[in-house]
Design a protein around this motif. Structure first.
Motif, mmCIF file in Angstrom:
data_model
loop_
_atom_site.group_PDB
_atom_site.id
_atom_site.type_symbol
_atom_site.label_atom_id
_atom_site.label_comp_id
_atom_site.label_asym_id
_atom_site.label_seq_id
_atom_site.Cartn_x
_atom_site.Cartn_y
_atom_site.Cartn_z
ATOM 1 N N UNK A 132 48.787 23.420 11.165
ATOM 2 C CA UNK A 132 49.201 24.579 10.454
ATOM 3 C C UNK A 132 50.816 24.504 10.500
ATOM 4 N N UNK A 133 51.290 23.705 11.106
ATOM 5 C CA UNK A 133 53.044 23.426 11.087
ATOM 6 C C UNK A 133 53.249 23.042 9.864
ATOM 7 N N UNK A 134 54.239 23.975 9.194
ATOM 8 C CA UNK A 134 55.026 23.662 7.900
ATOM 9 C C UNK A 134 56.136 23.019 8.111
ATOM 10 N N UNK A 135 56.857 23.291 9.294
ATOM 11 C CA UNK A 135 58.267 22.752 9.391
ATOM 12 C C UNK A 135 58.578 22.376 10.941
ATOM 13 N N UNK A 136 59.532 21.753 11.314
ATOM 14 C CA UNK A 136 59.767 21.160 12.736
ATOM 15 C C UNK A 136 61.222 21.630 12.738
ATOM 16 N N UNK A 137 61.582 22.222 14.127
ATOM 17 C CA UNK A 137 63.123 22.329 13.884
ATOM 18 C C UNK A 137 63.394 21.627 15.329
ATOM 19 N N UNK A 138 64.067 20.379 14.976
ATOM 20 C CA UNK A 138 64.370 19.536 15.983
ATOM 21 C C UNK A 138 65.080 19.693 17.084
ATOM 22 N N UNK A 175 65.638 30.762 9.249
ATOM 23 C CA UNK A 175 65.728 31.539 7.868
ATOM 24 C C UNK A 175 65.498 30.498 6.816
ATOM 25 N N UNK A 176 65.973 29.458 6.791
ATOM 26 C CA UNK A 176 65.840 28.510 5.414
ATOM 27 C C UNK A 176 64.238 28.206 5.233
ATOM 28 N N UNK A 177 63.658 28.113 6.217
ATOM 29 C CA UNK A 177 62.010 28.018 6.313
ATOM 30 C C UNK A 177 61.479 29.082 5.798
ATOM 31 N N UNK A 178 62.031 30.174 6.289
ATOM 32 C CA UNK A 178 61.580 31.534 5.870
ATOM 33 C C UNK A 178 61.627 31.776 4.513
ATOM 34 N N UNK A 179 62.816 31.533 3.968
ATOM 35 C CA UNK A 179 63.368 31.795 2.635
ATOM 36 C C UNK A 179 62.282 30.737 1.535
ATOM 37 N N UNK A 180 62.158 29.663 2.103
ATOM 38 C CA UNK A 180 61.516 28.577 1.510
ATOM 39 C C UNK A 180 59.853 29.165 1.292
ATOM 40 N N UNK A 181 59.303 29.594 2.389
ATOM 41 C CA UNK A 181 57.995 30.250 2.316
ATOM 42 C C UNK A 181 57.890 31.341 1.618
ATOM 43 N N UNK A 228 53.413 39.442 -0.160
ATOM 44 C CA UNK A 228 53.399 37.955 -0.530
ATOM 45 C C UNK A 228 51.788 37.961 -0.990
ATOM 46 N N UNK A 229 51.666 36.795 -1.642
ATOM 47 C CA UNK A 229 50.360 36.543 -2.221
ATOM 48 C C UNK A 229 49.290 35.907 -0.864
ATOM 49 N N UNK A 230 48.088 36.377 -1.081
ATOM 50 C CA UNK A 230 47.260 35.901 0.264
ATOM 51 C C UNK A 230 46.463 34.558 -0.340
ATOM 52 N N UNK A 231 46.186 33.922 0.492
ATOM 53 C CA UNK A 231 45.125 32.933 0.277
ATOM 54 C C UNK A 231 45.797 31.597 -0.322
ATOM 55 N N UNK A 232 47.207 31.706 -0.454
ATOM 56 C CA UNK A 232 47.821 30.527 -0.767
ATOM 57 C C UNK A 232 48.117 29.283 0.188
ATOM 58 N N UNK A 233 47.753 28.227 -0.060
ATOM 59 C CA UNK A 233 47.689 27.112 0.816
ATOM 60 C C UNK A 233 48.978 26.277 0.407
ATOM 61 N N UNK A 234 49.813 26.176 1.441
ATOM 62 C CA UNK A 234 51.167 25.268 1.344
ATOM 63 C C UNK A 234 50.960 24.297 2.205
ATOM 64 N N UNK A 235 51.064 22.967 1.458
ATOM 65 C CA UNK A 235 51.085 21.595 2.105
ATOM 66 C C UNK A 235 52.540 21.650 2.675
ATOM 67 N N UNK A 236 52.850 20.853 3.746
ATOM 68 C CA UNK A 236 53.775 20.827 4.322
ATOM 69 C C UNK A 236 55.153 20.363 3.361
#
Length: 729
Positions: free
Chosen positions: A58-64, A280-286, A298-306
């Protein structure tokens, strides 16, 4: 990171009905732990030896993390799964003009890849790397070898791709070895692409102290965090118009209030600030991908590939609560904005961070980097910027010559050749000066070539003028003496009219030498050669007439001979005039067809111009000299035939000797004239004129003057005639 995520989750405008979750792993500074944590984030659980990567998470982004060595591992592993990474890269070495540096890097992916990129960039920028060495934090012996290499090197600046830990090890070892004059430029947090990572700051460390580069507006973030902290962790905020309530609420935190505005460790907030912006950049992207609206959510049921997050990041533009504007370019990278901070050590040994400039990649190229070097304290507490070059700059007047087998930054400074200049520092080639110019003594400017000609003011010119005027004066004295003794036998016996004409022509010969001295002009060039030719023919014609008179005088002593009536005074004057007219015609023809004119001779000397009279027509000049030579040879032959005639004072003997000197002078003149350089050519010609003129004057008139002045008893008709009776003429 947790603070930013919770702040977003409380927001009604950003992801209003969506909550962000997170997982945090500690890499403990280990590359193996970093890889394990990365796999766990991508698979949803910790990976064991028996597990296989399924790429489902379920991880969409990694903060290194802040250290780049582990970030590189993360980027390599997330790359195939298309998990985005924010990248940034900064370079500063070129700005300071350091062309000769050493290089040290961590022996890991971060250090090796970073050094590879740096070496390539350095080559493109004309920066030479004296050595490139590496070590890992646990390799103590290898670190000592690195320090030995640094000690043996001549570079005063070291570019280091090292982690904090390894940088500390290197600086400690340099301090132990008492190496304090090196400027260590540490590039920490070399950020890779393809995974959403904190865009860590670019650091520059100097020796044990030096300067660093940190993200701009860190203080704003610190102010924001501190206010949020006090407002949320402590119920101690002053309400409007209720000062008593404020005192009651805050009295229990009395001891802590003194630290409310403490920001001395602001530098370390750079990491927190970057993490805050990354979240915040990840949040704005989502927010963009979920089509979120402030009221409808926000829309429900939207699948977001990483991997879609990276595309959305390119369209993200937002301003943080601290006033920082964040956006990404077409590659998914943030604009590099850094503050240059000098690390300065005070008297008690603590480090102070002094801002001295900034770098902003969003500005035009000529405005991106601003640095106040006056406030920088360099390694060894020096105020002047260290100079790290293999070879010092070649000054104007020299050119660079690469040393064989060494990098291009190592070169010798070769002085420009004569006639060549270089008017710039570090010139690769010297430029040839144009035709009438020559290099000055410093070889950095072309100046007019010196113009050389025989002048009246130089020593040689003065000497020649002296002898010329001396000859004129001596000739006039002889003429005065002859005129005063014109009725004596010795003057009458040698044809007084031709003697005076010869003295007049000798005076002209001495004077004509003056026309060769001075700056050549059109008139002086034509005058000097023609006057020379005509006066000398007049002179030789007179001598030839006197020789013929001697021969005919002795023939006239025979009974019944009347030869003298055919060569009397009128015929003698006419013959001299006729011979001279022929030379005049030759000169007129020469001046008409191809006259001698001033000429700038730049072939004989490269460094100066010889201003001379070109002959115009070589044939014309040869005809003038040839005609003089013809008359001189004829005169010599006749005088030689008459030199044995019986007489107490046979003038033919002296004419023979004078013609011998005359011919010898002009025969040697030709090779000397051809081989003499510059103004010496003119001097040779004047010398020939004066020598031959003095030869004629002394050989013909000196014996007579001797008789007149010293032996007056021999100046009688009986002595002059001897036992032979000369027929008067």
């Amino acid at each position: 990171m947790i603070f930013a995520i919770e702040e977003i989750n409380r927001s009604d405008s950003l992801l209003p009905n969506v909550s962000i979750g997170y997982k945090i792993y500690d890499t403990c500074g280990s590359r193996l732990s970093s890889m394990s944590a990365t796999m766990a984030l991508m698979n949803g659980h910790v990976i064991t030896a028996e597990d296989r990567c399924n790429g489902q998470s379920p991880v969409h982004a990694i903060i290194g993390e802040t250290e780049s060595s582990t970030t590189v591992i993360l980027a390599r592993n997330t790359g195939p799964f298309k998990i985005p990474v924010v990248s940034a890269l900064a370079q500063i070495v070129k700005h300071f003009g350091w062309s000769w540096v050493g290089a040290v890097n961590s022996d890991n992916d971060y250090g090796n890849n970073g050094m590879t990129i740096f070496l390539k960039a350095a080559q493109e920028e004309g920066i030479c790397v004296e050595y490139s060495v590496k070590f890992y934090r646990t390799e103590t012996e290898k670190l000592k070898k690195v320090v030995d290499t640094i000690k043996k090197g001549t570079a005063k600046v070291i570019v280091a791709f090292l982690s904090h830990f390894e940088m500390g090890n290197l600086l400690d070892e340099l301090s132990i070895e008492n190496i304090t004059d090196l400027q260590v430029i540490g590039v920490e947090a070399w950020i890779t692409a393809k995974s959403l990572i904190t865009p860590s700051s670019f650091r520059v460390l100097g020796g044990s102290l030096g300067f660093a580069v940190r993200k701009i507006n860190i203080e704003g973030f610190a102010d924001y965090i501190i206010k949020e902290f006090w407002d949320t962790a402590f119920s101690c905020s002053q309400k409007e118009g209720n000062s008593s309530q404020y005192a009651i609420n805050c009295s229990q935190f009395q001891d802590l209030l003194a630290l409310k505005n403490y920001k001395e460790d602001v530098l370390e907030q750079s990491y927190s600030s970057n993490v805050y912006k990354a979240v915040y950049a990840v949040a704005h992207s989502l927010h963009i991908m979920l089509n979120c609206k402030e009221r409808s959510g926000c829309e429900n049921g939207v699948t977001i590939p990483p991997h879609k997050v990276v595309e959305a990041l390119k369209n993200v533009h937002f301003t943080t609560k601290m006033g920082d504007y964040v956006w990404f370019d077409s590659t998914g990278a943030v604009v590099a904005q850094y503050e240059v901070v000098n690390w300065q050590q005070d008297s008690v040994g603590s480090v102070q961070f002094k801002p001295v400039g900034y770098y902003d990649a969003s500005l035009p190229p000529d405005q991106r980097f601003v640095l106040n070097t006056d406030n920088i304290i360099w390694a060894g507490r020096q105020l002047e910027k260290p100079n790290s070059v293999c070879s010092e700059s070649c000054p104007p007047g020299t050119r660079k010559a690469t040393q064989k087998g060494r990098p291009v930054c190592c070169y010798d400074c070769i002085p420009c050749a004569e006639g060549e200049i270089s008017n710039e520092t570090d010139s690769i080639n010297c430029k040839q000066c144009p035709g009438e110019y020559w290099s000055n003594a410093e070889k950095n400017n072309c100046v007019f070539k010196a113009i050389e000609f025989l002048s009246f003011t130089e020593v040689m010119g003065i000497v020649l003028v002296f002898f010329s005027l001396f000859g004129v004066g001596l000739t006039m004295l002889v003429a005065i003496l002859f005129y005063s003794k014109k009725d004596t036998p010795i003057v009458k016996a040698n044809n007084s009219e031709l003697s005076f004409l010869l003295l007049f022509s000798l005076t002209l010969c001495f004077l004509c030498s003056l026309t060769f001295i001075g700056r050549p002009t059109e008139w002086s060039c034509m005058l000097c050669h023609t006057v020379f030719g005509i006066t000398f023919v007049l002179c030789i014609s007179c001598v030839l007439g006197k020789t013929i008179v001697v021969l005919m005088a002795f023939k006239a002593t025979r009974p019944g001979s009347n030869v003298m009536k055919w060569f009397g005074p009128a015929q003698q004057r006419l013959s001299a005039l006729a011979f001279t007219v022929i030379q005049v015609l030759i000169c007129v023809l020469w001046l008409t067809l191809s006259p001698p004119l001033p000429h700038k001779n730049m072939n004989y000397y490269k460094e100066k111009i010889i201003l001379e009279c070109s002959l115009g027509s070589t044939i014309g000049f040869s005809a003038v000299l040839g005609y003089i030579g013809l008359l001189a040879v004829l005169c010599f032959i006749l005088a030689f035939l008459a030199h044995a005639l019986p007489d107490n004072f046979n003038e033919a003997k002296f004419i023979t000797f004078s013609m011998l000197i005359f011919c010898a002078v002009w025969i040697t003149f030709i090779p000397a004239y051809i081989s003499s350089p510059g103004k010496f050519t003119v001097a040779v010609e004047i010398f020939a004129i004066l020598a031959s003129s003095f030869g004629l004057l002394f050989c013909i008139f000196a014996p007579k003057c001797y008789i007149i002045l010293c032996k007056p008893e021999q100046n009688t008709k009986q002595h002059m005639m001897g036992k032979y009776q000369l027929k008067p003429y």
